[in-house]
Design a protein around this motif. Sequence first.
Motif: not given
Ligand code: FER
Length: 292
Positions: A17-18, A26, A96-97, A145, A150, A187-188, A213-214, A246, A274
């Motif tokens: 996932a990372h 992902f 998102g992240i 990340y 987070v 996502s996030m 997201a996760p 995801l 994504h």
């Molecule tokens: C991860 C994979 C993707 C993760 C966050 C994301 C916190 C977020 C992606 C996004 O916001 O685009 O393992 O872990």
Amino acid sequence: MKRIYLSAVIALATLAAHAQMGGGMFGGMPQIEVTFNDYVAAPDGFDKEQAGIAKGTIEEVEYKSTTVGTTRKATIYLPPKYDKTKKYPVLYLLHGIGGDHKEWMQGVPNIIMDNLYAQQKAVPMIIVMPNGRALPNDKPEGNIYGAEMVAGFEKFERDLIDDLIPFIESKYSTYTDQAHRAVAGLSMGGGQSLNFGLGNLDKFAYVGGFSSAPNTKQPEQLIPDVEATKKANKLLWMVCGSRDGLMFNSSRLKAFCDKNGVPCTLIQYPEGQHNFVVWKYGLYNFAQLAFK
Ligand code: FER
């Protein structure tokens, strides 16, 4: 309805996932069986500016955050002919992240909404696009990340509820009850929307997760009381690309909802990755369902 079986190696899911996998995706899907809702394509031009229709406006605001102890920014979309003598519902739309309060503008939410209003397909609403990273330095800098970053996304629940919502409801002509608040994100921000929306049933009636997201909590945490969720939530709507690793965050919630009789939509965007193709589709559909 399409029944599919997603298979992958659970042990590798967290690691994978990372890691960015092929096509910017992902990796990592625990095994889960899920029934998707039908995909209906958005009409051509839904995200293209049209001449001769009424336009909403975009502005940037700053609000004091007691949660973070700083002044924070948000992008606001006001619908065409915003009228202070009327009251509007509010959609909180989360990024998102790698983004901030400007990220959603890549998805031209103003154009999508203006076009929907030209066809009377959505309830006039204010859209608030905040910075979802509740940290003194809320820029997507350094290890985005990383655990601290987070954690900032998790902490945003308090900034949103204690600081931003009261600010928005004092500055704009809004309704101030649960039935007139929606939260959705990419996502996030999708994970945040599911966590905060379902975790605060008294605050949000409409909840959307796009490619969540996760950071998305487990279904049992999101819906600890099935009856309470069924009573308070008016919309639980998700989309994720078929090529987005995801998907498991969305599909496990969909499977739980189906098993427990909680109304829930999950659309698998064909060949979707994504990216903003899926997220624009998410906004286009979610906005038509919210506040109805
Ligand atoms: C991860 C994979 C993707 C993760 C966050 C994301 C916190 C977020 C992606 C996004 O916001 O685009 O393992 O872990």
